[in-house]
Design a protein around this motif. Structure first.
Motif, mmCIF file in Angstrom:
data_model
loop_
_atom_site.group_PDB
_atom_site.id
_atom_site.type_symbol
_atom_site.label_atom_id
_atom_site.label_comp_id
_atom_site.label_asym_id
_atom_site.label_seq_id
_atom_site.Cartn_x
_atom_site.Cartn_y
_atom_site.Cartn_z
ATOM 1 N N ASN A 90 35.524 49.095 45.655
ATOM 2 C CA ASN A 90 35.345 47.653 45.398
ATOM 3 C C ASN A 90 34.492 47.001 46.476
ATOM 4 O O ASN A 90 34.880 45.984 47.076
ATOM 5 C CB ASN A 90 36.697 46.940 45.251
ATOM 6 C CG ASN A 90 36.583 45.719 44.326
ATOM 7 O OD1 ASN A 90 35.469 45.355 43.908
ATOM 8 N ND2 ASN A 90 37.691 45.088 44.005
ATOM 9 N N MET A 148 42.231 51.151 34.034
ATOM 10 C CA MET A 148 43.406 52.034 34.144
ATOM 11 C C MET A 148 44.342 51.988 32.929
ATOM 12 O O MET A 148 45.412 52.600 32.942
ATOM 13 C CB MET A 148 44.198 51.670 35.413
ATOM 14 C CG MET A 148 43.437 51.816 36.710
ATOM 15 S SD MET A 148 42.953 53.511 37.061
ATOM 16 C CE MET A 148 44.526 54.223 37.545
ATOM 17 N N ILE A 157 38.016 41.817 39.899
ATOM 18 C CA ILE A 157 37.661 43.066 39.205
ATOM 19 C C ILE A 157 36.220 43.016 38.663
ATOM 20 O O ILE A 157 35.802 43.904 37.934
ATOM 21 C CB ILE A 157 38.666 43.404 38.075
ATOM 22 C CG1 ILE A 157 39.039 42.185 37.230
ATOM 23 C CG2 ILE A 157 39.954 43.965 38.641
ATOM 24 C CD1 ILE A 157 38.068 41.756 36.248
ATOM 25 N N GLY A 200 51.909 39.827 44.582
ATOM 26 C CA GLY A 200 52.356 38.867 43.573
ATOM 27 C C GLY A 200 53.792 38.416 43.799
ATOM 28 O O GLY A 200 54.491 38.879 44.712
ATOM 29 N N ARG A 232 56.239 28.076 44.342
ATOM 30 C CA ARG A 232 57.382 28.969 44.112
ATOM 31 C C ARG A 232 57.844 29.489 45.468
ATOM 32 O O ARG A 232 57.026 29.791 46.332
ATOM 33 C CB ARG A 232 56.940 30.125 43.217
ATOM 34 C CG ARG A 232 57.863 31.312 43.240
ATOM 35 C CD ARG A 232 57.485 32.356 42.199
ATOM 36 N NE ARG A 232 58.255 32.194 40.989
ATOM 37 C CZ ARG A 232 57.796 32.437 39.762
ATOM 38 N NH1 ARG A 232 56.563 32.808 39.577
ATOM 39 N NH2 ARG A 232 58.573 32.279 38.718
ATOM 40 N N VAL A 280 42.482 54.289 44.901
ATOM 41 C CA VAL A 280 42.963 53.983 43.550
ATOM 42 C C VAL A 280 44.420 54.409 43.445
ATOM 43 O O VAL A 280 44.739 55.589 43.641
ATOM 44 C CB VAL A 280 42.154 54.744 42.472
ATOM 45 C CG1 VAL A 280 42.617 54.325 41.075
ATOM 46 C CG2 VAL A 280 40.664 54.526 42.637
ATOM 47 N N GLY A 334 41.808 46.965 45.958
ATOM 48 C CA GLY A 334 41.185 48.236 45.549
ATOM 49 C C GLY A 334 40.160 48.756 46.535
ATOM 50 O O GLY A 334 39.423 49.686 46.229
HETATM 51 C C1 LIG Z 1 48.729 32.293 33.062
HETATM 52 C C2 LIG Z 1 48.837 33.115 34.323
HETATM 53 C C3 LIG Z 1 50.015 33.071 35.043
HETATM 54 C C4 LIG Z 1 50.140 33.827 36.218
HETATM 55 N N1 LIG Z 1 51.336 33.792 36.886
HETATM 56 C C5 LIG Z 1 51.508 34.571 37.988
HETATM 57 C C6 LIG Z 1 52.777 34.609 38.657
HETATM 58 O O1 LIG Z 1 53.758 33.972 38.262
HETATM 59 N N2 LIG Z 1 52.891 35.400 39.754
HETATM 60 C C7 LIG Z 1 51.859 36.173 40.198
HETATM 61 O O2 LIG Z 1 52.026 36.910 41.175
HETATM 62 N N3 LIG Z 1 50.646 36.158 39.580
HETATM 63 C C8 LIG Z 1 50.444 35.378 38.502
HETATM 64 N N4 LIG Z 1 49.218 35.377 37.873
HETATM 65 C C9 LIG Z 1 48.089 36.111 38.507
HETATM 66 C C10 LIG Z 1 47.809 37.551 37.966
HETATM 67 O O3 LIG Z 1 47.472 37.483 36.623
HETATM 68 C C11 LIG Z 1 48.941 38.486 38.084
HETATM 69 O O4 LIG Z 1 49.360 38.633 39.413
HETATM 70 C C12 LIG Z 1 48.644 39.860 37.443
HETATM 71 O O5 LIG Z 1 49.827 40.576 37.440
HETATM 72 C C13 LIG Z 1 47.591 40.663 38.038
HETATM 73 O O6 LIG Z 1 47.625 41.942 37.403
HETATM 74 P P1 LIG Z 1 46.362 42.564 36.674
HETATM 75 O O7 LIG Z 1 46.773 43.836 36.033
HETATM 76 O O8 LIG Z 1 45.705 41.559 35.813
HETATM 77 O O9 LIG Z 1 45.461 42.879 37.983
HETATM 78 P P2 LIG Z 1 43.884 43.021 38.054
HETATM 79 O O10 LIG Z 1 43.268 41.662 38.013
HETATM 80 O O11 LIG Z 1 43.382 44.014 37.101
HETATM 81 O O12 LIG Z 1 43.736 43.623 39.532
HETATM 82 C C14 LIG Z 1 44.134 42.908 40.673
HETATM 83 C C15 LIG Z 1 43.560 43.569 41.927
HETATM 84 O O13 LIG Z 1 44.195 44.816 42.139
HETATM 85 C C16 LIG Z 1 43.246 45.872 42.115
HETATM 86 N N5 LIG Z 1 43.838 46.974 41.351
HETATM 87 C C17 LIG Z 1 44.314 46.936 40.081
HETATM 88 N N6 LIG Z 1 44.781 48.143 39.728
HETATM 89 C C18 LIG Z 1 44.588 48.953 40.797
HETATM 90 C C19 LIG Z 1 44.838 50.332 41.053
HETATM 91 N N7 LIG Z 1 45.398 51.112 40.133
HETATM 92 N N8 LIG Z 1 44.495 50.837 42.257
HETATM 93 C C20 LIG Z 1 43.931 50.047 43.201
HETATM 94 N N9 LIG Z 1 43.677 48.755 43.020
HETATM 95 C C21 LIG Z 1 43.994 48.209 41.838
HETATM 96 C C22 LIG Z 1 42.011 45.319 41.431
HETATM 97 O O14 LIG Z 1 40.828 45.950 41.897
HETATM 98 C C23 LIG Z 1 42.073 43.860 41.839
HETATM 99 O O15 LIG Z 1 41.488 43.704 43.108
HETATM 100 C C24 LIG Z 1 49.053 34.621 36.708
HETATM 101 C C25 LIG Z 1 47.868 34.658 35.957
HETATM 102 C C26 LIG Z 1 47.756 33.923 34.783
HETATM 103 C C27 LIG Z 1 46.468 34.016 34.026
#
Ligand SMILES: Cc1cc2nc3c(=O)[nH]c(=O)nc-3n(C[C@H](O)[C@H](O)[C@H](O)COP(=O)(O)OP(=O)(O)OC[C@H]3O[C@@H](n4cnc5c(N)ncnc54)[C@H](O)[C@@H]3O)c2cc1C
Length: 456
Positions: A449, A91, A80, A150, A367, A211, A207
């Motif tokens: 993006n 968002m 991002i 995810g 996992r 969106v 992205g």
């Molecule tokens: C401690 C920790 C543990 C984690 N454990 C897991 C886990 O168990 N499983 C897992 O899958 N992940 C895990 N993650 C990774 C990640 O944090 C998650 O998958 C998280 O849900 C991503 O969501 P976000 O809202 O932060 O996405 P963001 O980082 O905000 O976005 C992710 C991507 O999606 C795009 N995007 C976001 N919203 C939109 C939209 N509305 N339209 C189009 N594109 C969009 C963004 O541009 C970016 O490319 C972990 C991360 C941390 C820090």
């Protein structure tokens, strides 16, 4: 158009409070919690309706400015942080849970709804239903997680989160709104088809295709009881046999493996957690006994875990404090990689060697997804952000891990720019050509993006 006029237009769309080009506001959007270097941002804007998103995208398209959709910003791999400057579309304000359908078991939500929000709503009002969520902090958005392929505690039983999307409302790069899935034909957002399925175009696209403003996600029945069977094994070579046997029983809701040098008691072992569910003590006890027998037969020992540890790991999301060597001022980033089961032993061995090469305590995990159809492998590297040498080592280790994953027949997951480049290098040319054709058709000005998944 001048920067000042663009800001003025953005303010007219969302209101003065929700658009900014002030350096103190942009600072936080120019970085993420992982190891990526910061990159400049020109504007941040926070819409709260689909119509506002449309207006912003039309403006970006007209002015040929890059636009980066952002959920919780927690992927850690710099996805991002704009590559070519431009607008970050935060968002967070689109956070309405629009419908919970208890019959067809789905939730229709806006793209800014967080995993914590949906979990808490269901816990309070729909105690028989549970959402698919990751172990990420609860401020991660459901959309961000599903859109990056995810996975979470229901994935071994029900599959990856990308596959649990029933439908999308998307603002395309030209500003038009498009509905995908059953909602394109019906009032119900209950399924993806049976019509040509284009939802996959938006998954793992970071992205770059549009969106997402609304999505429907599958919900699942919530069992009365949940338990963990802990185990330890010495040799990674025994992992495939163990996992095949466990998944053949159909008992496991989730299976997590870990191998890490810290805390000290875990050093030298592969740590196994098989989650089981049931409706009664007898049910749990029967599965418990069967799994312990399987552990023994596959050279694993059952481990009786202290109550505190059991409770910690039963929590959703699991609080990840033990998952990395969090030093003062520190953080971590991991290469996630989708791997075939047969390569997992080698991934653990080579991953640990790689971490030691860069002076980082090995922290590896995995996992299962969909009964070993895929194993997601985590190669995690901790760092002290205040120490430039530490950061350099983490970046080098992450880069080499992407190469390792690809060499082993895996695919880096939510790959940062370097990981995307390496993946594209290895990708079949016909697939790259298809990606380029679709991207050029949907986004001829390359505003979404830009810099990510760029096929030149
Ligand atoms: C401690 C920790 C543990 C984690 N454990 C897991 C886990 O168990 N499983 C897992 O899958 N992940 C895990 N993650 C990774 C990640 O944090 C998650 O998958 C998280 O849900 C991503 O969501 P976000 O809202 O932060 O996405 P963001 O980082 O905000 O976005 C992710 C991507 O999606 C795009 N995007 C976001 N919203 C939109 C939209 N509305 N339209 C189009 N594109 C969009 C963004 O541009 C970016 O490319 C972990 C991360 C941390 C820090």
């Amino acid at each position: 158009m001048s920067e000042i006029n663009i800001l003025k237009e953005l303010e007219e769309i969302v209101g003065e409070e929700f658009a900014s080009n002030r350096s103190e506001d942009l600072y936080i959007y120019s970085q993420d919690p992982g190891a990526s270097l910061s990159r400049p941002v020109d504007f941040v804007v926070m819409p709260n309706t689909t119509e506002q998103v449309q207006e912003i995208v039309k403006l970006a398209n007209r002015e040929k400015i890059s636009i980066v959709p952002m959920g919780g910003g927690l992927t850690l791999s710099g996805l991002i942080i704009p590559v070519k400057g431009g607008i970050v579309l935060d968002m967070k304000r689109m956070n309405q849970i629009l419908e919970i359908n208890e019959f067809s078991r789905y939730a229709l939500i806006e793209a800014g709804v967080t995993t914590g929000q949906i979990l808490s709503l269901l816990n309070e009002n729909y105690p028989d239903l549970q959402p698919p969520i990751p172990d990420a902090p609860p401020s991660a958005t459901v959309a961000g997680n599903m859109l990056i392929h995810g996975s979470g505690y229901l994935s071994q039983r029900y599959g990856g989160h990308g596959a649990m999307i029933n439908g999308l409302e998307v603002v395309l790069p030209n500003g038009e709104v498009c509905k995908l899935g059953s909602c394109a034909v019906s009032d119900y957002w209950f399924d993806r088809g049976p019509i040509p399925d284009f939802i996959g175009l938006f998954i793992s696209a970071f992205g770059t295709m549009g969106v997402i403003t609304k999505l429907s996600i599958q919900l699942f029945p919530k069992p009365k009881m949940r338990e963990i069977i802990f185990g330890l094994m010495n040799d990674p070579k025994d992992i495939p046999d163990l996992l095949l046997k466990i998944t053949a029983t159909g008992y496991a809701e989730d299976i997590l493996l870990g191998m890490q040098d810290k805390p000290e008691w875990m050093k030298g072992y592969i740590f196994i957690m098989t989650y089981i569910t049931g409706d009664s003590e007898e049910d749990i006890s029967r599965q418990n006994k069967a799994l312990k027998r399987i552990y023994r037969k596959s050279n694993a020992r059952f481990m009786k875990a202290p109550e505190k540890m059991r409770n910690l790991y039963l929590d959703k999301p699991i609080f990840a404090a033990g998952a990395a060597d969090f030093r003062k001022g520190g953080g971590f980033e991991y290469v996630g990689a989708f791997m075939p089961l047969e390569k997992i032993p080698e991934a653990y061995e080579k991953g640990a060697d790689l971490a030691r090469k860069y002076g980082i305590p090995p922290t590896l995990g995995s996992r299962l997804i969909g009964g070993v159809h895929t194993v997601v492998m985590f190669f995690s590297y901790s760092f002290n952000r205040a120490d430039p040498k530490d950061m350099e080592n983490a970046r080098k280790a992450l880069h080499e891990t992407n190469k390792l994953a690809l060499e082993l027949g895996g695919i880096p997951w939510k790959a940062e720019l370097e990981g995307q480049r390496l993946t594209l290098e290895k990708m079949d040319p016909s697939y790259k050509k298809l990606m380029k054709t679709i991207k050029n058709t949907l986004d001829p000005n390359n505003i979404m993006n830009s810099g990510n998944w760029e096929v030149l």
